[in-house]
Design a protein around this motif. Sequence first.
Motif, PDB file in Angstrom:
ATOM      1  N   GLU A 141       1.154  -1.189  -0.125  1.00  0.00           N
ATOM      2  CA  GLU A 141      -0.108   0.089  -0.271  1.00  0.00           C
ATOM      3  C   GLU A 141       0.925   0.803  -0.143  1.00  0.00           C
ATOM      4  OE1 GLU A 141      -3.841  -1.766   2.391  1.00  0.00           O
ATOM      5  OE2 GLU A 141      -2.869  -0.374   2.922  1.00  0.00           O
ATOM      6  N   ILE A 142       1.827   1.362   0.715  1.00  0.00           N
ATOM      7  CA  ILE A 142       3.209   2.730   1.066  1.00  0.00           C
ATOM      8  C   ILE A 142       3.581   2.874  -0.508  1.00  0.00           C
ATOM      9  CG2 ILE A 142       4.937   3.293   2.104  1.00  0.00           C
ATOM     10  CD1 ILE A 142       4.352   2.579   4.410  1.00  0.00           C
ATOM     11  N   LYS A 143       3.690   1.705  -0.945  1.00  0.00           N
ATOM     12  CA  LYS A 143       4.723   1.768  -2.239  1.00  0.00           C
ATOM     13  C   LYS A 143       4.023   2.693  -3.269  1.00  0.00           C
ATOM     14  CE  LYS A 143       7.894  -1.485  -1.689  1.00  0.00           C
ATOM     15  NZ  LYS A 143       8.511  -3.463  -2.177  1.00  0.00           N
ATOM     16  N   ALA A 144       2.379   1.904  -3.015  1.00  0.00           N
ATOM     17  CA  ALA A 144       1.607   2.522  -4.713  1.00  0.00           C
ATOM     18  C   ALA A 144       1.218   4.175  -4.006  1.00  0.00           C
ATOM     19  CB  ALA A 144       0.229   1.894  -4.184  1.00  0.00           C
ATOM     20  N   LEU A 145       1.646   5.193  -2.706  1.00  0.00           N
ATOM     21  CA  LEU A 145       1.067   6.670  -2.511  1.00  0.00           C
ATOM     22  C   LEU A 145       1.780   7.638  -3.394  1.00  0.00           C
ATOM     23  CD1 LEU A 145       0.660   5.867   1.346  1.00  0.00           C
ATOM     24  CD2 LEU A 145      -1.294   5.813  -0.150  1.00  0.00           C
ATOM     25  N   ASP A 146       1.074   8.621  -3.415  1.00  0.00           N
ATOM     26  CA  ASP A 146       2.222   9.401  -3.697  1.00  0.00           C
ATOM     27  C   ASP A 146       2.401  10.367  -2.957  1.00  0.00           C
ATOM     28  OD1 ASP A 146       1.840   8.926  -6.663  1.00  0.00           O
ATOM     29  OD2 ASP A 146      -0.561   9.977  -5.911  1.00  0.00           O
ATOM     30  N   ALA A 147       1.527  10.331  -2.034  1.00  0.00           N
ATOM     31  CA  ALA A 147       2.841  11.193  -0.285  1.00  0.00           C
ATOM     32  C   ALA A 147       1.972  10.351   0.938  1.00  0.00           C
ATOM     33  CB  ALA A 147       1.669  12.688  -0.482  1.00  0.00           C
ATOM     34  N   VAL A 148       2.138  10.504   2.200  1.00  0.00           N
ATOM     35  CA  VAL A 148       2.130  10.174   3.236  1.00  0.00           C
ATOM     36  C   VAL A 148       1.580  10.784   4.896  1.00  0.00           C
ATOM     37  CG1 VAL A 148       2.432   8.584   5.301  1.00  0.00           C
ATOM     38  CG2 VAL A 148       3.368   8.440   3.370  1.00  0.00           C
ATOM     39  N   LEU A 149       0.427  11.271   5.600  1.00  0.00           N
ATOM     40  CA  LEU A 149       0.274  12.883   6.081  1.00  0.00           C
ATOM     41  C   LEU A 149      -0.260  11.361   7.580  1.00  0.00           C
ATOM     42  CD1 LEU A 149      -0.795  15.358   7.081  1.00  0.00           C
ATOM     43  CD2 LEU A 149      -3.179  13.897   6.856  1.00  0.00           C
ATOM     44  N   PHE A 150       1.160  11.915   7.978  1.00  0.00           N
ATOM     45  CA  PHE A 150       0.439  11.361   9.567  1.00  0.00           C
ATOM     46  C   PHE A 150      -0.183  12.421  10.096  1.00  0.00           C
ATOM     47  CE2 PHE A 150       4.437   9.134   7.800  1.00  0.00           C
ATOM     48  CZ  PHE A 150       4.650   8.110   7.701  1.00  0.00           C
ATOM     49  N   VAL A 151      -0.813  11.850  11.569  1.00  0.00           N
ATOM     50  CA  VAL A 151      -2.084  12.185  12.314  1.00  0.00           C
ATOM     51  C   VAL A 151      -1.848  11.428  13.536  1.00  0.00           C
ATOM     52  CG1 VAL A 151      -4.516  13.115  12.416  1.00  0.00           C
ATOM     53  CG2 VAL A 151      -3.365  13.266  10.697  1.00  0.00           C
TER      54      VAL A 151
END
Length: 183
Positions: A66-76
């Motif tokens: 899933e992470i490899k397919a992302l463009d960015a990550v938002l941590f909350v």
Amino acid sequence: MNTKTVGIVIGSLRKDSFNKKVAHFLTTIAPKHLTFQTLEIGDLPLYNQDFDEEGSPESYIRLRKEIKALDAVLFVTPEYNRSVPGVLKNALDVASRPYGQNAWKGKPAAVVSVSIGNISGFGANHHLRQSLTFLDMPTLQQPEMYLGDIANSLDEQGNFNDAKTVELLTSFMNTFAEWINKF
């Protein structure tokens, strides 16, 4: 503008988590070219290098993919004992392994810390940023986002009851979208 997919990693597992409410709210005010996918981290066994040699659990494989397919990550995230919750640190470890296969690498990121107290998760925010630097995640530096006194800031539907806070969060999400586009 091209659609970008942003993974949301929420550091709280609690069913009625303020962090989940804030994450959801942020998706409603974000620029329309951003789509969001919440990453499940509560089902990850504690990281164990033996799994990398003997066969990783399905939850490890799913998260990394899933992470490899992302463009960015938002941590909350909330703050636990002046740092990040163990479940969040475990997710960072799981997806950064096996050595040399860091799924987080190069993903632009932003951090929002959420707290019922007035310190607003400052410790968690900065401890997380330290890990993200090592993981080679270019992290939005300004504006920093610390949300304190959260229990009194949200209405029953999970919306912020102060227009200035909504304006600040909207600006944050717009800046994050610009940050993502740089990469």
